[in-house]
Design an enzyme around this catalytic site. Structure first.
Site, PDB file in Angstrom:
ATOM      1  N   SER A 105     -54.388 -58.512  -6.680  1.00 24.57           N
ATOM      2  CA  SER A 105     -55.043 -57.239  -6.374  1.00 24.57           C
ATOM      3  C   SER A 105     -55.728 -57.282  -5.008  1.00 24.57           C
ATOM      4  O   SER A 105     -55.092 -57.515  -3.994  1.00 24.57           O
ATOM      5  CB  SER A 105     -56.025 -56.901  -7.491  1.00 24.57           C
ATOM      6  N   ASP A 242     -55.467 -51.087  -2.119  1.00 21.14           N
ATOM      7  CA  ASP A 242     -55.691 -52.535  -2.145  1.00 21.14           C
ATOM      8  C   ASP A 242     -54.338 -53.228  -2.205  1.00 21.14           C
ATOM      9  O   ASP A 242     -53.291 -52.581  -2.089  1.00 21.14           O
ATOM     10  CB  ASP A 242     -56.596 -52.927  -3.320  1.00 21.14           C
ATOM     11  N   ASP A 244     -52.335 -54.536  -4.403  1.00 18.69           N
ATOM     12  CA  ASP A 244     -51.272 -54.136  -5.334  1.00 18.69           C
ATOM     13  C   ASP A 244     -51.252 -52.638  -5.562  1.00 18.69           C
ATOM     14  O   ASP A 244     -50.509 -52.151  -6.413  1.00 18.69           O
ATOM     15  CB  ASP A 244     -51.382 -54.888  -6.655  1.00 18.69           C
ATOM     16  N   ASP A 246     -53.184 -50.440  -6.945  1.00 20.39           N
ATOM     17  CA  ASP A 246     -53.598 -49.764  -8.175  1.00 20.39           C
ATOM     18  C   ASP A 246     -54.940 -49.071  -7.988  1.00 20.39           C
ATOM     19  O   ASP A 246     -55.476 -48.484  -8.924  1.00 20.39           O
ATOM     20  CB  ASP A 246     -53.630 -50.719  -9.370  1.00 20.39           C
TER      21      ASP A 246
END
Length: 449
Positions: A105, A242, A244, A246
């Site tokens: 992340s 960010d 990833d 999400d």
């Protein structure tokens, strides 16, 4: 790795030390057996969708995950570099029994992690994660010959995801100039492409991943570059993902940050006006700013609060059918269109609200006034006694009485380290800081190890 293998968002740690190829392989075998059910050995081949963010360690870790799944008789669709919500969506889209995402992340490049999804693209419940952990290292009958899983590239995955986003938020963005900071992460290609297809004029920064620069001074954790780019280029707004993708944070045309609470407020009122906000309810965590609660009450929207973590927001949403929820950090879930936080979808919906309303982002964000919020991490204390100590409870009650309806206090223990987090909101930064420091000292004195 802590007492429990799985944390609040999968398994995460330093790649090749905590998160090793051996762990990834063993864990994937256990996941195959737990989520594949009888299909792993019963002749009906289970399928898994696997993706990763661009960090270098994801190359060998994704290979280990796919090897573990295939060795257990699961066919693998290798989606390559895509956002976490894309893998959740594709797990559902392809009717796969499971999905796996390699990402840490917003963490720095040396870290990595493993996230798994059950059929339908849903995150795993705690009890399922515990059963997976218990399966690791156990004996099992290995398939051979035609029984082993096959690994195939899944190049259509990115296009399926882009089409899904444009169907979920079909409004046009013609005339909008936006800057996108992709954090040199998983949305470096699909994020800008979605906005271009929606008609926006797109300026891109932080979209040159080389395996080593993910989240490095870019993305939602570091907004300085985006704020400067929006001002210099005369853009209407900017969005930052960010690693990833999400989560999403935004910047208005003046260069001011628009955080997750403000984004939720904007989207909640937009959905409320259209009659799409289920039960006129927004789901947020206890860390959301008091200003959000006050604004929603004023506008006739109820706020249900959960523990910190988008998984707990999602659990509450699924339990009651709520349509919108999220976190101050920028995880926003629109349950009708996804099973997890989706930064690109959030950004798309936010941009469409700006265009559709004809109002600037700073004006829309002004629906709520952020109360000054101070967070103090108190280290090396017995965090498990934070809810039991009478002295701490008395100090909390005293400060709450002083603040009245002009602030609030929240104490919570860290899930991974001996830390108690003290959060205070008040009508001024100075008052919030003074109260937080005072309460933190009580916690240090009363809960010292």
């Amino acid at each position: 790795m802590g007492r429990r293998l799985f944390g609040t968002d999968g398994v995460r740690g330093l790649a090749n030390k905590d998160i090793t190829a051996e762990l990834a392989l063993d864990l994937s075998v256990a996941v195959a057996h737990e989520l594949g059910g009888h299909s792993v050995f019963g002749g009906n081949r289970a399928t898994a969708v696997v993706g990763r963010d661009p960090r270098a360690s994801g190359e060998f870790l994704s290979a280990a995950v796919m090897a573990g799944l295939a060795s257990a008789g699961v066919d693998v669709l290798d989606a390559g570099v895509l956002p976490t919500p894309a893998i959740a969506f594709l797990t559902q889209r392809m009717n796969a029994e499971m999905g796996a995402m390699l990402s840490a992340s917003h963490n720095a490049m040396p870290d990595n992690g493993l996230k798994f999804f059950a059929s339908g693209g849903h995150k795993l419940a705690d009890e399922i994660e515990d059963r997976i952990s218990e399966r690791m290292g156990g004996g099992w009958e290995r398939p051979t010959g035609a029984g082993v899983g096959r690994i195939r590239p899944f190049q259509r995955g990115a296009e399926f995801y882009i089409e899904h986003l444009l169907e979920a938020a079909p409004g046009r963005l013609d005339g909008l100039r936006i800057v996108i900071d992709a954090a040199h992460g998983a949305a470096s290609e699909v994020g800008p492409e979605v906005f271009r297809r929606a008609g926006a004029t797109v300026d891109v920064i932080g979209a040159d991943p080389n395996g080593l620069n993910i989240n490095d001074g870019a993305g939602s954790t570091y907004l300085d570059q985006l704020q400067e780019a929006v001002r210099l280029r005369g853009a209407d707004m900017g969005v930052a993902f960010d690693g990833d993708a999400d989560r999403c944070l935004a910047v208005d045309a003046r260069g001011n940050q628009v955080d997750g609470d403000q984004i939720m407020a904007i989207l909640a009122l937009s959905m409320h006006e259209r009659g799409e906000l289920r039960d006129d309810t927004l789901v947020a965590t206890v860390m959301s700013n008091l200003g959000l609660l006050q604004a929603m009450e004023r506008e006739g929207v109820r706020v249900v609060q959960t523990a910190v973590g988008d998984r707990y927001v999602l659990e509450e949403m699924r339990a009651h059918g709520y349509s919108l929820g999220g976190e101050q950090s920028g995880h926003v879930i629109m349950l009708e269109h996804g099973t997890t936080g989706d930064g690109v979808l959030t950004a798309l919906a936010l941009a469409q609200r700006v265009v559709g309303s004809g109002r600037a982002l700073h004006e829309l964000a002004g629906v709520m006034t952020r109360m000054p919020q101070v967070l103090v991490n108190v280290k090396e204390v017995d965090k498990d006694r934070v809810g039991q100590d009478e002295g701490v409870a008395a100090a909390v009650a005293e400060i709450e009485s002083e603040l009245g309806d002009q602030g609030r206090v929240l104490l919570r223990k860290s899930g991974t380290e001996p830390v108690v987090r003290v959060m205070v909101e008040a009508d001024s930064e100075e008052r919030a800081a003074a109260c937080a420091d005072r309460l933190a000292q009580v916690v240090r004195d009363r809960l010292a190890l």
